[in-house]
Enzyme design. Structure first.
Site, PDB file in Angstrom:
ATOM      1  N   ALA A  10       0.823  -1.214   0.000  1.00 55.86           N
ATOM      2  CA  ALA A  10       0.000   0.000   0.000  1.00 55.86           C
ATOM      3  C   ALA A  10       0.855   1.261   0.000  1.00 55.86           C
ATOM      4  O   ALA A  10       0.929   1.993  -0.992  1.00 55.86           O
ATOM      5  CB  ALA A  10      -0.940  -0.019   1.198  1.00 55.86           C
ATOM      6  N   SER A  38       0.786  -3.948  -4.620  1.00 55.27           N
ATOM      7  CA  SER A  38      -0.412  -3.107  -4.599  1.00 55.27           C
ATOM      8  C   SER A  38      -1.646  -3.932  -4.230  1.00 55.27           C
ATOM      9  O   SER A  38      -2.668  -3.916  -4.908  1.00 55.27           O
ATOM     10  CB  SER A  38      -0.602  -2.438  -5.961  1.00 55.27           C
ATOM     11  N   CYS A  42      -7.406  -6.143   2.992  1.00 51.49           N
ATOM     12  CA  CYS A  42      -8.694  -5.991   3.682  1.00 51.49           C
ATOM     13  C   CYS A  42      -9.786  -6.842   3.047  1.00 51.49           C
ATOM     14  O   CYS A  42     -10.787  -7.159   3.693  1.00 51.49           O
ATOM     15  CB  CYS A  42      -9.117  -4.525   3.669  1.00 51.49           C
ATOM     16  N   VAL A  79      15.000  -6.947   1.008  1.00 52.30           N
ATOM     17  CA  VAL A  79      16.073  -6.152   1.613  1.00 52.30           C
ATOM     18  C   VAL A  79      16.327  -6.703   3.011  1.00 52.30           C
ATOM     19  O   VAL A  79      15.419  -6.730   3.848  1.00 52.30           O
ATOM     20  CB  VAL A  79      15.708  -4.659   1.659  1.00 52.30           C
ATOM     21  N   ASP A 282       2.169   0.000   7.612  1.00 54.14           N
ATOM     22  CA  ASP A 282       2.032  -0.828   8.812  1.00 54.14           C
ATOM     23  C   ASP A 282       3.349  -1.068   9.543  1.00 54.14           C
ATOM     24  O   ASP A 282       3.363  -1.705  10.596  1.00 54.14           O
ATOM     25  CB  ASP A 282       1.405  -2.169   8.457  1.00 54.14           C
ATOM     26  N   ALA A 300      -5.131   0.442   6.224  1.00 51.00           N
ATOM     27  CA  ALA A 300      -4.837   0.771   4.830  1.00 51.00           C
ATOM     28  C   ALA A 300      -5.021   2.259   4.546  1.00 51.00           C
ATOM     29  O   ALA A 300      -4.305   2.829   3.714  1.00 51.00           O
ATOM     30  CB  ALA A 300      -5.738  -0.051   3.907  1.00 51.00           C
ATOM     31  N   ASN A 304      -1.951   4.446   2.853  1.00 48.43           N
ATOM     32  CA  ASN A 304      -2.025   5.068   1.531  1.00 48.43           C
ATOM     33  C   ASN A 304      -1.829   6.576   1.595  1.00 48.43           C
ATOM     34  O   ASN A 304      -1.156   7.160   0.737  1.00 48.43           O
ATOM     35  CB  ASN A 304      -3.367   4.735   0.870  1.00 48.43           C
TER      36      ASN A 304
END
Length: 444
Positions: A10, A38, A42, A79, A282, A300, A304
């Site tokens: 997100a 993407s 939810c 990463v 998050d 979310a 965003n």
């Protein structure tokens, strides 16, 4: 300018898309450890419950669509370390196991959160899963669609756990929910509201077991039984929904400031404590408008919005995020409920001088079909009467009324102003004095 973004769900892709639109000449490199980008998690409980069957409905844009805009998006790349001194990241190719280094001028961390797995014995048995990723959703959907899987155990009565209850009941399953504390949704709603929601759950033949801890799963290869501190119960499928924690373990030696739970502390610009490193989603904190505190609210909506702000700032602006009210909602069987701002419990912990009022009324007139009970709780400042928080539960339009309260809090309205607020009225939608007007007027 080379910008690396870690995480492509997100916040990360919101930032990447905004940055590339504003600065097309920038190198924007995104590393994502899964193949899904993407993604709107939810929707998972409703996918599992068969409310829709195409998992791609939860994908906003594909990797190819992002690459067409010039974003260098790398899936199956994790990463694993950040060198903040030399501005380098260590990246692991998940498919080959090969590690390599990449450099950045600016970095964004958007790694999201991972499911918390409680210390339960034999949790690795088959037919046991969290409900966090696309793979989780596909797995649980397949399990619940099998006729032989009748007894569904859900561990945890938060948002995901309760939405999973509806999914399983939609498919005609026997559902048991275990919650360690003495009520559901205790971090989001006060007891008056959760009492109502618990009654709704029980009314739909769900076995809701509060203050009961699962200690062990039993089975040869797949789960067959659940053992708790109070007994045991047959199980065909177990869904673990005991919350999430920020996925920031790889940053433990970076020096980036975090909350005790691992959430990266960011300011209103999305900046971390290390220069040229940003974070959102998050894995990061978000500023609460009412308390002014850095809070962890993995939703979310905030991901965003703050992601977009970070994208603008990576492009060279100084955009600020106005903060969050932690506004959240859910559907519990036939009821819906929303919460915004501070709960009574949160206001108490902050030591505020406040009052509360809880009322019940009807959502609309009695002569138009669809009238039912609706419940409102308002938290407000004792002296100024400014609204600090609100919760609404009901069978129709409870959540949209919560949005009205959110707007009132943001505008610093008083209870008397809410009482006289000019809200829409027509018999199918409300009463002449809406329950929000009534609630405002009884807050003295």
């Amino acid at each position: 300018m080379r910008v690396i973004i870690v995480g492509a769900v997100a916040a990360g892709m919101s930032a990447a898309a905004k940055l590339k639109r504003m600065q097309p000449e920038y190198e924007v490199v995104v590393y994502e450890k899964t193949e899904v980008v993407s993604f709107g998690a939810c929707g998972l409980p409703y996918f599992v419950g068969g409310f829709f069957d195409d998992a791609n409905n939860m994908i906003a844009r594909s990797p190819e669509e992002f690459r067409e805009t010039g974003i260098d998006l790398n899936i199956f790349h994790e990463v694993v370390n950040v060198d903040v001194i030399n501005k380098k990241v260590t990246v692991k190719n998940i498919e080959t196991g090969v590690e390599f280094e990449d450099f950045y001028d600016k970095l964004m961390i958007a790694t999201g959160a991972s499911s918390i797995i409680p210390p339960i014995k034999n949790v690795q048995l088959q037919n046991v899963s969290t409900l966090k990723s696309m793979a989780d959703g596909i797995k649980i959907k397949e399990l619940l669609n099998k006729e032989e899987n009748k007894n569904i155990i859900i561990i945890g009565a938060g948002f995901i756990g309760l939405e999973a209850v509806e999914a399983a009941k939609q498919l005609g399953k026997n559902v048991t929910v275990f919650q360690a504390s003495d009520r559901i949704l205790e971090q989001v709603f006060d007891k008056e509201i959760t009492d109502i929601l618990e009654d709704e759950i029980i009314r739909h033949d769900v076995d809701l077991r509060l203050e009961e801890l699962v200690s062990e799963l039993v089975g040869e290869t797949k789960v067959e039984k659940v053992i708790t501190n109070k007994g045991e119960i047959d199980a065909d499928v177990v869904i673990i929904a005991t919350g999430v924690r920020p996925a920031t373990a790889f940053l433990k030696d970076s020096g980036i400031e975090m909350l005790p739970n691992g959430a990266i502390v960011v300011d209103e610009f999305g900046r971390t404590s290390i220069e040229d490193i940003y974070a959102a989603g998050d894995c990061a904190t978000i500023k609460n408008i009412v308390s002014g505190k850095d809070t962890y609210v993995p939703l979310a909506t905030g991901a965003n919005k703050l992601g977009r702000i970070v994208g603008e700032n990576l492009a060279g602006t100084n955009s600020t995020f106005q903060g969050s009210l932690g506004s959240s909602c859910l559907k519990v069987m036939n009821m819906e409920a929303g919460s915004t701002g501070l709960t009574e419990g949160q206001a108490q912990k902050l030591g505020l001088d406040f009052k509360v009022k809880f009322i019940s009324d009807f959502n609309q007139t009695n002569y138009y079909p669809g009238r039912d009970k609706i419940y409102v709780k308002i938290v407000y400042d004792t002296n100024t009467k400014v609204i600090l928080g609100g919760q609404v539960a009901g069978f129709k339009d409870a959540v949209q009324r919560t949005n009205v309260i959110a707007t009132a809090i943001f505008g610093k309205l008083t209870t008397s102003q809410l009482g006289m607020l000019d809200l829409c009225y027509a018999p199918p939608f409300a009463r002449t004095w809406d329950i929000l007007n009534v609630a405002g007027n009884v807050c003295k």
